[in-house]
Design a protein around this motif. Structure first.
Motif, PDB file in Angstrom:
ATOM      1  N   ARG A  34       0.036  43.873  49.156  1.00 33.99           N
ATOM      2  CA  ARG A  34      -0.411  45.206  48.465  1.00 33.99           C
ATOM      3  C   ARG A  34      -0.769  44.572  47.275  1.00 33.99           C
ATOM      4  NH1 ARG A  34       4.763  49.058  48.395  1.00 33.99           N
ATOM      5  NH2 ARG A  34       3.630  50.659  47.062  1.00 33.99           N
ATOM      6  N   GLU A  35      -1.869  45.503  47.001  1.00 29.92           N
ATOM      7  CA  GLU A  35      -2.002  45.563  45.110  1.00 29.92           C
ATOM      8  C   GLU A  35      -1.587  46.499  44.653  1.00 29.92           C
ATOM      9  OE1 GLU A  35      -3.575  43.248  45.110  1.00 29.92           O
ATOM     10  OE2 GLU A  35      -3.876  42.918  46.978  1.00 29.92           O
ATOM     11  N   PHE A  36      -0.985  46.764  43.629  1.00 29.96           N
ATOM     12  CA  PHE A  36      -0.391  48.666  43.166  1.00 29.96           C
ATOM     13  C   PHE A  36      -1.017  49.387  41.907  1.00 29.96           C
ATOM     14  CE2 PHE A  36       2.222  45.610  45.051  1.00 29.96           C
ATOM     15  CZ  PHE A  36       3.337  46.048  45.730  1.00 29.96           C
ATOM     16  N   ASP A  45       7.634  48.663  38.518  1.00 24.88           N
ATOM     17  CA  ASP A  45       8.661  49.192  40.061  1.00 24.88           C
ATOM     18  C   ASP A  45       8.525  49.297  41.610  1.00 24.88           C
ATOM     19  OD1 ASP A  45      10.009  50.040  37.841  1.00 24.88           O
ATOM     20  OD2 ASP A  45       9.637  51.825  37.313  1.00 24.88           O
ATOM     21  N   GLN A  46       7.173  49.389  41.498  1.00 23.25           N
ATOM     22  CA  GLN A  46       6.784  49.485  42.893  1.00 23.25           C
ATOM     23  C   GLN A  46       6.905  48.297  43.272  1.00 23.25           C
ATOM     24  OE1 GLN A  46       2.761  51.557  43.600  1.00 23.25           O
ATOM     25  NE2 GLN A  46       3.233  52.890  42.369  1.00 23.25           N
ATOM     26  N   VAL A  47       6.325  47.083  42.776  1.00 24.18           N
ATOM     27  CA  VAL A  47       6.613  45.313  43.070  1.00 24.18           C
ATOM     28  C   VAL A  47       7.994  44.906  43.859  1.00 24.18           C
ATOM     29  CG1 VAL A  47       6.352  43.279  42.424  1.00 24.18           C
ATOM     30  CG2 VAL A  47       4.990  44.905  42.102  1.00 24.18           C
ATOM     31  N   ALA A  48       9.051  46.127  42.284  1.00 22.57           N
ATOM     32  CA  ALA A  48      10.379  45.814  42.789  1.00 22.57           C
ATOM     33  C   ALA A  48      10.876  46.312  44.304  1.00 22.57           C
ATOM     34  CB  ALA A  48      11.415  46.448  41.556  1.00 22.57           C
ATOM     35  N   GLU A  49      10.226  47.784  44.527  1.00 20.13           N
ATOM     36  CA  GLU A  49      10.288  48.622  45.539  1.00 20.13           C
ATOM     37  C   GLU A  49       9.849  47.740  46.745  1.00 20.13           C
ATOM     38  OE1 GLU A  49       9.089  52.225  45.092  1.00 20.13           O
ATOM     39  OE2 GLU A  49      10.315  53.080  43.242  1.00 20.13           O
ATOM     40  N   TRP A  50       9.172  46.756  46.317  1.00 17.77           N
ATOM     41  CA  TRP A  50       7.912  46.281  48.097  1.00 17.77           C
ATOM     42  C   TRP A  50       9.454  45.355  48.235  1.00 17.77           C
ATOM     43  CZ3 TRP A  50       4.047  42.221  46.537  1.00 17.77           C
ATOM     44  CH2 TRP A  50       3.427  42.111  48.027  1.00 17.77           C
ATOM     45  N   ILE A  51       9.649  44.598  47.756  1.00 17.85           N
ATOM     46  CA  ILE A  51      10.418  43.552  47.763  1.00 17.85           C
ATOM     47  C   ILE A  51      11.917  44.018  48.586  1.00 17.85           C
ATOM     48  CG2 ILE A  51      11.663  41.008  46.999  1.00 17.85           C
ATOM     49  CD1 ILE A  51       9.315  41.178  45.405  1.00 17.85           C
ATOM     50  N   ILE A  59       7.874  36.084  51.572  1.00 20.80           N
ATOM     51  CA  ILE A  59       5.901  35.579  51.144  1.00 20.80           C
ATOM     52  C   ILE A  59       5.263  36.929  50.686  1.00 20.80           C
ATOM     53  CG2 ILE A  59       4.797  34.559  50.716  1.00 20.80           C
ATOM     54  CD1 ILE A  59       5.090  32.126  53.128  1.00 20.80           C
ATOM     55  N   PHE A  60       5.536  36.932  49.406  1.00 16.65           N
ATOM     56  CA  PHE A  60       4.883  38.350  48.488  1.00 16.65           C
ATOM     57  C   PHE A  60       3.608  38.101  48.147  1.00 16.65           C
ATOM     58  CE2 PHE A  60       8.983  39.621  49.975  1.00 16.65           C
ATOM     59  CZ  PHE A  60       9.243  40.914  49.913  1.00 16.65           C
ATOM     60  N   SER A  61       2.947  38.393  48.545  1.00 20.45           N
ATOM     61  CA  SER A  61       1.451  38.169  47.764  1.00 20.45           C
ATOM     62  C   SER A  61       0.612  39.709  47.093  1.00 20.45           C
ATOM     63  CB  SER A  61       0.265  37.854  48.312  1.00 20.45           C
ATOM     64  OG  SER A  61      -0.573  36.787  48.301  1.00 20.45           O
ATOM     65  N   SER A  62      -0.139  39.396  46.485  1.00 17.48           N
ATOM     66  CA  SER A  62      -0.410  40.517  45.249  1.00 17.48           C
ATOM     67  C   SER A  62      -1.601  40.052  44.567  1.00 17.48           C
ATOM     68  CB  SER A  62       0.443  41.541  44.761  1.00 17.48           C
ATOM     69  OG  SER A  62       0.091  42.739  44.275  1.00 17.48           O
ATOM     70  N   HIS A  63      -2.885  40.471  44.699  1.00 13.93           N
ATOM     71  CA  HIS A  63      -3.848  40.237  43.282  1.00 13.93           C
ATOM     72  C   HIS A  63      -3.266  41.501  41.942  1.00 13.93           C
ATOM     73  CE1 HIS A  63      -6.584  39.557  46.329  1.00 13.93           C
ATOM     74  NE2 HIS A  63      -6.798  38.795  46.063  1.00 13.93           N
ATOM     75  N   THR A  64      -2.670  42.202  42.028  1.00 14.09           N
ATOM     76  CA  THR A  64      -2.728  42.908  41.424  1.00 14.09           C
ATOM     77  C   THR A  64      -1.206  43.722  40.418  1.00 14.09           C
ATOM     78  OG1 THR A  64      -2.457  44.606  42.494  1.00 14.09           O
ATOM     79  CG2 THR A  64      -4.355  44.279  41.694  1.00 14.09           C
ATOM     80  N   ALA A  65       0.018  42.898  41.212  1.00 12.99           N
ATOM     81  CA  ALA A  65       1.669  42.342  40.757  1.00 12.99           C
ATOM     82  C   ALA A  65       1.350  42.080  39.201  1.00 12.99           C
ATOM     83  CB  ALA A  65       2.018  41.838  41.638  1.00 12.99           C
ATOM     84  N   TYR A  66       2.240  42.590  38.338  1.00 10.33           N
ATOM     85  CA  TYR A  66       1.907  42.285  36.649  1.00 10.33           C
ATOM     86  C   TYR A  66       3.205  41.580  36.689  1.00 10.33           C
ATOM     87  CZ  TYR A  66      -1.294  45.112  35.305  1.00 10.33           C
ATOM     88  OH  TYR A  66      -3.079  45.926  35.260  1.00 10.33           O
ATOM     89  N   LEU A  67       3.509  40.576  35.654  1.00 12.55           N
ATOM     90  CA  LEU A  67       4.796  39.642  35.481  1.00 12.55           C
ATOM     91  C   LEU A  67       5.214  40.817  34.334  1.00 12.55           C
ATOM     92  CD1 LEU A  67       2.504  36.630  34.589  1.00 12.55           C
ATOM     93  CD2 LEU A  67       4.867  36.054  36.406  1.00 12.55           C
ATOM     94  N   PRO A  68       6.774  40.223  34.438  1.00 12.03           N
ATOM     95  CA  PRO A  68       7.644  39.207  35.590  1.00 12.03           C
ATOM     96  C   PRO A  68       7.438  39.517  36.016  1.00 12.03           C
ATOM     97  CG  PRO A  68       8.924  40.981  33.775  1.00 12.03           C
ATOM     98  CD  PRO A  68       7.326  41.186  33.221  1.00 12.03           C
ATOM     99  N   PRO A  69       8.263  38.597  36.808  1.00  9.67           N
ATOM    100  CA  PRO A  69       9.017  38.672  38.254  1.00  9.67           C
ATOM    101  C   PRO A  69      10.139  39.606  38.053  1.00  9.67           C
ATOM    102  CG  PRO A  69       8.703  36.359  37.329  1.00  9.67           C
ATOM    103  CD  PRO A  69       8.674  36.741  36.399  1.00  9.67           C
ATOM    104  N   PRO A  70      10.371  40.723  39.316  1.00 12.25           N
ATOM    105  CA  PRO A  70      11.499  41.182  39.354  1.00 12.25           C
ATOM    106  C   PRO A  70      12.261  40.473  38.810  1.00 12.25           C
ATOM    107  CG  PRO A  70      10.245  41.318  41.435  1.00 12.25           C
ATOM    108  CD  PRO A  70       9.432  40.894  40.239  1.00 12.25           C
TER     109      PRO A  70
END
Length: 187
Positions: A34-36, A45-51, A59-70
């Motif tokens: 998914r992209e964010f 917030d959306q990366v955390a919700e996605w997980i 396994i989650f893969s994204s070009h646009t997820a930002y560090l830090p990991p949730p």
């Protein structure tokens, strides 16, 4: 505790090859992408919700997820990221965008100029990071601006992240990744 892999798929850093390897080792529903948005808080917030909303995924893969990991209750997020020599990455980005269809800025620019023109144009744009400290910017996002300048924060991220692969040492990096993931309970 649930453990998941979050692949920070940086553009032109062997992410497609890594995703292919991941997909070979899990059921189709266990690998998701998914992209964010580019706004940092919404992104994180959306990366955390996605997980949390995909309990079947490993396994989650994204070009646009930002560090830090949730940091999620009951979930350990294992960040995986690869780096590539910046000049090789830029040449690969140019070649990819040149043959890519579409009307994105990078694709149009690449189709209408040579590599030198592509780089010069992108460097002339103050906020374009495609050819200017791309990795540094992405790694620095792991820490807030009060923790130092961009280079300092990027170095801190490199020291803190449990796994960073090197594209030019892909086989060795994959062996190291496999060993680490097995130690975390992945098969």
């Amino acid at each position: 505790m649930r453990k998941v892999i979050l692949h920070y798929h940086l553009f032109k850093n062997a992410g497609t090859s890594l995703d292919a390897a991941f997909k070979e080792n899990v059921a189709p529903e266990e690998w998701v992408t998914r992209e964010f948005p580019s706004q940092p808080k919404a992104n994180r917030d959306q990366v955390a919700e996605w997980i949390l909303e995909n309990p079947q995924a490993q396994i989650f893969s994204s070009h646009t997820a930002y560090l830090p990991p949730p940091n999620l209750e009951g979930v350990k997020v294992l960040p995986v990221i690869f780096m590539r020599h910046p000049i090789d990455r830029i040449a690969s980005a140019y070649a990819f965008e040149k043959k890519q269809g579409g009307d994105s800025f990078g694709a149009v620019l690449a189709r209408n100029t040579d590599l030198s023109g592509y780089i010069e144009t992108r460097l002339a744009l103050p906020h374009d990071r495609q050819c200017r400290n791309f990795h540094m910017q992405r790694f620095a996002m792991m820490f807030g601006e009060r923790q130092g300048d961009e280079l300092t924060r990027a170095k801190m991220a490199i020291e803190k992240l449990p796994f960073i692969g090197v594209v030019e040492q892909f086989a060795e990096s994959m062996a190291r990744l496999e060993k680490w993931l097995k130690s975390e309970g992945f098969k």
